[in-house]
Design an enzyme around this catalytic site. Structure first.
Site, PDB file in Angstrom:
ATOM      1  N   GLU A 278      -0.653  67.040  41.558  1.00 19.17           N
ATOM      2  CA  GLU A 278      -0.218  68.529  40.959  1.00 19.17           C
ATOM      3  C   GLU A 278      -1.809  69.325  41.057  1.00 19.17           C
ATOM      4  OE1 GLU A 278       2.395  69.906  41.273  1.00 19.17           O
ATOM      5  OE2 GLU A 278       3.634  68.824  40.454  1.00 19.17           O
ATOM      6  N   ARG A 282      -2.390  71.689  43.837  1.00 26.91           N
ATOM      7  CA  ARG A 282      -2.271  73.865  43.473  1.00 26.91           C
ATOM      8  C   ARG A 282      -3.655  74.172  43.059  1.00 26.91           C
ATOM      9  NH1 ARG A 282       3.035  74.264  39.373  1.00 26.91           N
ATOM     10  NH2 ARG A 282       4.479  72.298  39.907  1.00 26.91           N
ATOM     11  N   ASP A 411       8.943  63.111  49.069  1.00 30.82           N
ATOM     12  CA  ASP A 411       9.201  63.885  50.303  1.00 30.82           C
ATOM     13  C   ASP A 411       8.427  63.690  51.192  1.00 30.82           C
ATOM     14  OD1 ASP A 411       8.683  65.083  47.504  1.00 30.82           O
ATOM     15  OD2 ASP A 411       9.517  66.701  47.627  1.00 30.82           O
ATOM     16  N   GLU A 546      11.283  75.874  49.267  1.00 28.99           N
ATOM     17  CA  GLU A 546      10.753  74.819  50.784  1.00 28.99           C
ATOM     18  C   GLU A 546      12.145  75.569  51.865  1.00 28.99           C
ATOM     19  OE1 GLU A 546       9.943  72.356  47.678  1.00 28.99           O
ATOM     20  OE2 GLU A 546      11.797  73.232  47.747  1.00 28.99           O
ATOM     21  N   THR A 635       1.458  71.059  50.767  1.00 31.71           N
ATOM     22  CA  THR A 635       2.568  70.924  49.949  1.00 31.71           C
ATOM     23  C   THR A 635       2.326  72.030  49.164  1.00 31.71           C
ATOM     24  OG1 THR A 635       4.488  70.070  49.320  1.00 31.71           O
ATOM     25  CG2 THR A 635       2.040  69.756  48.605  1.00 31.71           C
TER      26      THR A 635
END
Length: 647
Positions: A278, A282, A411, A546, A635
């Site tokens: 994360e 980010r 994913d 998404e 992502t």
């Protein structure tokens, strides 16, 4: 003198006293009822049982009606001008955008439930902000007066909150007058409509930013209803995640105030555990992206700092990184409950660390993440290129084998196979081969059609058993497939992308709020009435990006205007059901209940970093605004440059 009076009574003694005497005890009554029941004929007993069963069935059938009636009575009580409302709880709500919430006291917020998804903190430490979140006791005394004062102005009570139906959040009513969908959804919208759509996204961002600035400035995430904040790492996640969004949208004032905070307040020298994945996507990704867009070395310096502090995570026996790093102490460890990391997490940090090596000319960053991809490439336990969800940091082997999904925990492995290949100038054939094999594995093992309308969807496999379960997270796949087709991969990838894009859109429009749940199940039985079912525990919406991400890719490559129309519908429903009048947007618990979507009091950082960014890019007609021939998105929607051929 009179003789003494005699007591006139008769004493009777029964033989066997105490042996079976009646004393009105429960035991005696049970025996007596049972005796009477046994004395009835079989026909009488059967008739009585039938009547009781019928009464039970009628009671169940009438229960919803009774509860709705009771609920209606409760609402009527709330609408009354009676000031005796001390025992009535106030439920903080998210109002439709045409309503304005008049402040009332807030109760102490309940502890937030732990969420098991790839994009949410495992533990949130909630603190009330010092400004604007302290209940005013005088509001109780003023509530009745406010209601009476507004009687003639459209003020009503709705689910325990006071709402002004004449006022709306700034700008939304004017936009509603211009947002009528074209008769043909695929028709090109007018330039005026597109300009309105772009400004609507900018206004949504400003509204979200206003809430963050007022109640959560410098903290990780906004809690818009309680006007407070949540800390995860204590590193200003929302602010860093939103930097490049503000630059892309041209919000210079907001960007400059955020930049000033980064320059003066952001420090990574803190004794705090952060999640490797994360914080990479980010924070590191956000800083690198902002550096490339602005050219300001402030952001590159901060990226170098956090990147170097994350490196202890790779000091494991297998070189598969630990999930958590203490960026102040320079130590790392797996989660408390396991020695496993998720496959998605360890294989979705490559774009960022590869780019950090290229910018700093320090090879250790790229070498560490390349080692992971090489090991995963060689591992046993795959099914036609599909990977399990967990990998052990000690042995370097897959664990929990036999379960395959394109949803949470796996994913972005597939996403980063393709995007690393694109980032590196399409030279790394191993990455491309793994991606193509995996997409064939999806088509062979996971692709099915629903009933009755034949929606194409991606399910899951568990030890050979197919499950028609599809996470909203899987809606990244249409965009990824379209991106691959744009760079010369098989044309049927684009056709599949279009089919899956339709399915992801239906996950929105088939819900009563027009917003998708976190997870859906598709009906596959002939004769099904509807294609999509949603379990009670899966009805929440976290403001995820998404679907609008894939809409952006599909529109960029096909120029089919229906994708922009679909995105506009999604934005309108975010405004209607998740917008909080005092600032910010909130995730909701129930997309099936438009009257009470049940706000969760949390705005994820990715709403500003991804969802609104992709909506803005979807509506923009500037082909060079983050060109997909020059940038690849990580992502978390942070654009990083595609390396030149000489790199």
């Amino acid at each position: 003198m009179l003789p003494p009076s005699r007591q006139d009574y008769v004493s009777i003694s029964l033989a066997g006293a105490g042996a079976g005497s009646y004393n009105n005890s429960k035991q005696w009554r049970r025996q007596s009822c049972w005796r009477k029941w046994k004395q009835l004929s079989r026909l009488q007993r059967s008739l009585i049982l039938c009547v009781l069963v019928l009464l039970f069935i009628c009671g169940i059938a009438s229960y919803p009606t009774v509860t709705e009636h009771i609920r209606g009575l409760a609402d009527k009580e709330l609408d009354s001008d009676d000031d005796d409302t001390i025992l009535k709880p106030f439920l903080p709500q998210v109002m439709p955008e045409s309503f304005k919430l008049v402040p009332v006291p807030l109760p102490e917020q309940p502890t937030q439930r732990k969420l098991s998804n790839r994009r949410g903190p495992p533990v949130l430490q909630n603190r009330l902000h010092r400004r604007g979140n302290i209940s005013d006791p005088t509001l109780h005394e003023e509530k009745s007066a406010d209601r009476k004062k507004g009687e003639d102005k459209g003020v009503i009570s709705w689910r325990g909150a006071v709402i002004d139906t004449e006022q709306a959040t700034k700008g939304t009513k004017d936009m509603e007058n211009k947002d009528e969908p074209p008769a043909n959804p695929e028709a090109k919208p007018s330039e005026e409509s597109v300009a309105v759509w772009l400004e609507a996204v900018r206004e949504a961002f400003r509204h979200a930013w206003r809430g963050y600035k007022d109640f959560a400035w410098g903290h990780d995430e906004l809690r818009p209803i309680s006007k407070s904040y949540s800390e995860w790492f204590g590193l200003g996640l929302t602010l860093i995640d939103a930097l490049d969004t503000m630059w892309i949208m041209g919000l210079k004032e907001e960007f400059e105030e955020a930049k000033a905070w980064v320059a003066s307040e952001l420090s990574f020298n803190r004794n705090v555990d952060v999640n490797l994945f994360e914080s990479t996507i980010r924070i590191l990704g956000g800083l690198l992206s902002t550096y490339h867009l602005t050219g300001d070395t402030l952001f590159l310096d901060k990226a170098k700092d956090i990147g170097s502090r994350l490196m202890p995570a790779f000091n494991t026996p297998s070189k598969i990184p630990y999930s958590d790093v203490n960026i102040g102490k320079g130590t790392a460890h797996p989660p408390r409950w396991t020695s496993d990391s998720t496959v998605a997490e360890v294989t979705s940090i490559q774009l960022e660390f590869r780019e950090l090596s290229r910018l700093t000319q320090e090879p250790q960053y790229q070498a560490s993440v390349a080692e992971i991809m090489q090991q995963v490439h060689k591992l046993d336990g795959k099914l036609d290129g599909l990977v399990p969800m967990f990998i052990n940091t000690n042995s370097g082997q897959f664990t929990h084998q036999g379960i395959y999904t394109l949803g949470a925990r796996a994913d972005s492995y597939y996403e980063y196979l393709l995007k690393q290949w694109i980032q590196g100038g399409r030279k790394e054939d191993q990455l491309l081969e793994d991606y193509l094999q995996a997409m064939e594995g999806v088509k062979k093992n996971m692709l099915q059609k629903s009933s009755p309308n034949g929606l194409t969807f991606v399910g899951e496999l568990s030890h050979g058993q197919f499950s028609p379960k599809m996470d909203h997270l899987v809606c990244f796949l249409p965009g990824t497939l379209a991106l691959g087709a744009h760079f010369g991969l098989p044309a049927d990838h684009m056709e599949l992308a279009k089919e899956l894009m339709e399915t992801c859109y239906q996950m929105y429009v088939q819900m009563e709020t027009g917003l998708s749940p976190e997870i859906v199940h598709f009906n596959m039985h002939q004769g099904s009435v509807r294609d999509i079912e949603v379990k009670l525990a899966d009805r929440h919406n976290l403001l995820r990006p998404e679907t609008v991400e894939s809409l952006f890719y599909l529109y960029r490559f096909t120029k089919d205007h229906k994708y922009r129309q679909w995105g506009w519908e999604v934005l309108q429903n975010f405004n209607k059901y998740t917008k909080v009048s005092s600032g910010g947007f909130t995730s909701i618990n129930n997309v099936r209940d438009p009257e009470y979507p049940s706000p969760r009091d949390k705005m994820e950082s990715f709403f500003l970093g991804e969802t609104l960014k992709y909506l803005y890019l979807l509506f923009s007609d500037e082909p060079d605004l983050i060109s997909l021939d020059h940038y690849v998105f990580n992502t978390e929607a942070h654009p990083l440059p595609i390396w030149p051929a000489s790199a």
